[in-house]
Design an enzyme around this catalytic site. Sequence first.
Site, PDB file in Angstrom:
ATOM      1  N   GLN A  16      91.554  79.511   6.969  1.00  0.00           N
ATOM      2  CA  GLN A  16      92.276  80.095   8.276  1.00  0.00           C
ATOM      3  C   GLN A  16      92.967  78.823   8.918  1.00  0.00           C
ATOM      4  OE1 GLN A  16      88.846  83.074   9.417  1.00  0.00           O
ATOM      5  NE2 GLN A  16      90.635  83.378  10.556  1.00  0.00           N
ATOM      6  N   SER A  71      86.193  76.221   3.992  1.00  0.00           N
ATOM      7  CA  SER A  71      85.683  77.549   4.403  1.00  0.00           C
ATOM      8  C   SER A  71      85.965  78.738   3.704  1.00  0.00           C
ATOM      9  CB  SER A  71      86.302  77.582   5.943  1.00  0.00           C
ATOM     10  OG  SER A  71      85.839  78.724   6.760  1.00  0.00           O
ATOM     11  N   LEU A  72      86.894  79.654   4.139  1.00  0.00           N
ATOM     12  CA  LEU A  72      87.226  80.881   3.829  1.00  0.00           C
ATOM     13  C   LEU A  72      88.026  80.592   2.350  1.00  0.00           C
ATOM     14  CD1 LEU A  72      90.277  82.768   2.985  1.00  0.00           C
ATOM     15  CD2 LEU A  72      88.035  83.821   3.542  1.00  0.00           C
ATOM     16  N   ARG A  85      83.382  90.015   5.428  1.00  0.00           N
ATOM     17  CA  ARG A  85      83.069  88.891   6.293  1.00  0.00           C
ATOM     18  C   ARG A  85      83.996  88.700   7.640  1.00  0.00           C
ATOM     19  NH1 ARG A  85      85.461  83.131   6.292  1.00  0.00           N
ATOM     20  NH2 ARG A  85      83.696  81.532   5.801  1.00  0.00           N
ATOM     21  N   HIS A 122      81.237  78.892  11.652  1.00  0.00           N
ATOM     22  CA  HIS A 122      80.168  77.842  10.983  1.00  0.00           C
ATOM     23  C   HIS A 122      79.234  77.197  12.044  1.00  0.00           C
ATOM     24  CE1 HIS A 122      82.654  77.785   7.517  1.00  0.00           C
ATOM     25  NE2 HIS A 122      83.516  77.644   8.051  1.00  0.00           N
ATOM     26  N   GLN A 166      76.937  79.596   4.490  1.00  0.00           N
ATOM     27  CA  GLN A 166      78.385  78.949   4.908  1.00  0.00           C
ATOM     28  C   GLN A 166      79.002  79.440   6.321  1.00  0.00           C
ATOM     29  OE1 GLN A 166      82.152  80.250   4.098  1.00  0.00           O
ATOM     30  NE2 GLN A 166      82.658  78.574   2.506  1.00  0.00           N
TER      31      GLN A 166
END
Length: 316
Positions: free
Chosen positions: A12, A93-94, A118, A202, A251
């Site tokens: 993102q 991340s994503l 998610r 996170h 994560q």
Amino acid sequence: MTALFGMVFPGQGSQSVGMLADLARRHPVVGDTFAEASRVLGFDLWRLVQEGPKERLDDTLNTQPAMLVAGVSVYRAWSDCGGPLPQYLAGHSLGEFSALVVSGALDFEDAVSLVVERARLMQQAVPSGEGAMAAILGLADEQVRELCVSAAQGQVVEAVNFNAPGQVVVAGAAPAVARLIAAAKTAGAKRAIPLPVSVPSHCRLMVPAADLFVRKLAATPLKPPAIAVLHNVTVAQTQEPEQIRDLLRRQLYSPVRWVETIRTMAEGGLTLLLEMGPGKVLAGLGKRIDGRVSGLAVLDPTSLDVALEAIADVDG
């Protein structure tokens, strides 16, 4: 001999209205990939990506599937052009979900379904306005960690993205992040700026989302990856599907260890890093993290051609 190179996938923040339009005109597989995802989502994702509005694309419920699909579609264009397989994969991340699809560990349609859930759980975990994130530039990692401890005052604020030396992102409760920003400026940070996000990714505030995400992960088939994926949580690869599920759960509330990820690739002999998807942030970070690594962003026909030529030159 095949060149040692890695592919990384953005998360993102790299999305923009109109992204990948030029690549899609040259390579129909890009539009086909978005159409495949749209059938899972129940709405036209490509139209949203191309026409906006920006506010809707920036909604995490739409951003997460859009960035997953963007990364996979760029990889498919690369593959259609005869681009070789990378030695390493990683996602920020994503972006880790895109990496797992490319590795063969995760079916594409299953990945679309996963990231939608998610996003929903992350958004649900912290009401809008109560969480925040900020980028801190110019301070050492340990300084930022210490400032988080003093700024918390009973709330959550943590260093969550270690993106490059002197570039750390923090996340947590909005008042605590605001205190951290002020403290970082006092401590001599070059910049300490809030990020335009609604979800404090996170950090510990995401533990409730992670606990619920387990159900969706348990119902999703996973296979051993055919290409090494370095995971955000451990900066290591695994062949065990159950371990992958656990890493995707953790994560959500664990830091993105990007500096260590790129250094691990470099130590494994990698010299070239390809960022697959819109934006150029990760390609630029590679050289800053380790001087042995050069980075190229692959996001349009010209940059795809340049990357293919770069690989051919190394091979030659």
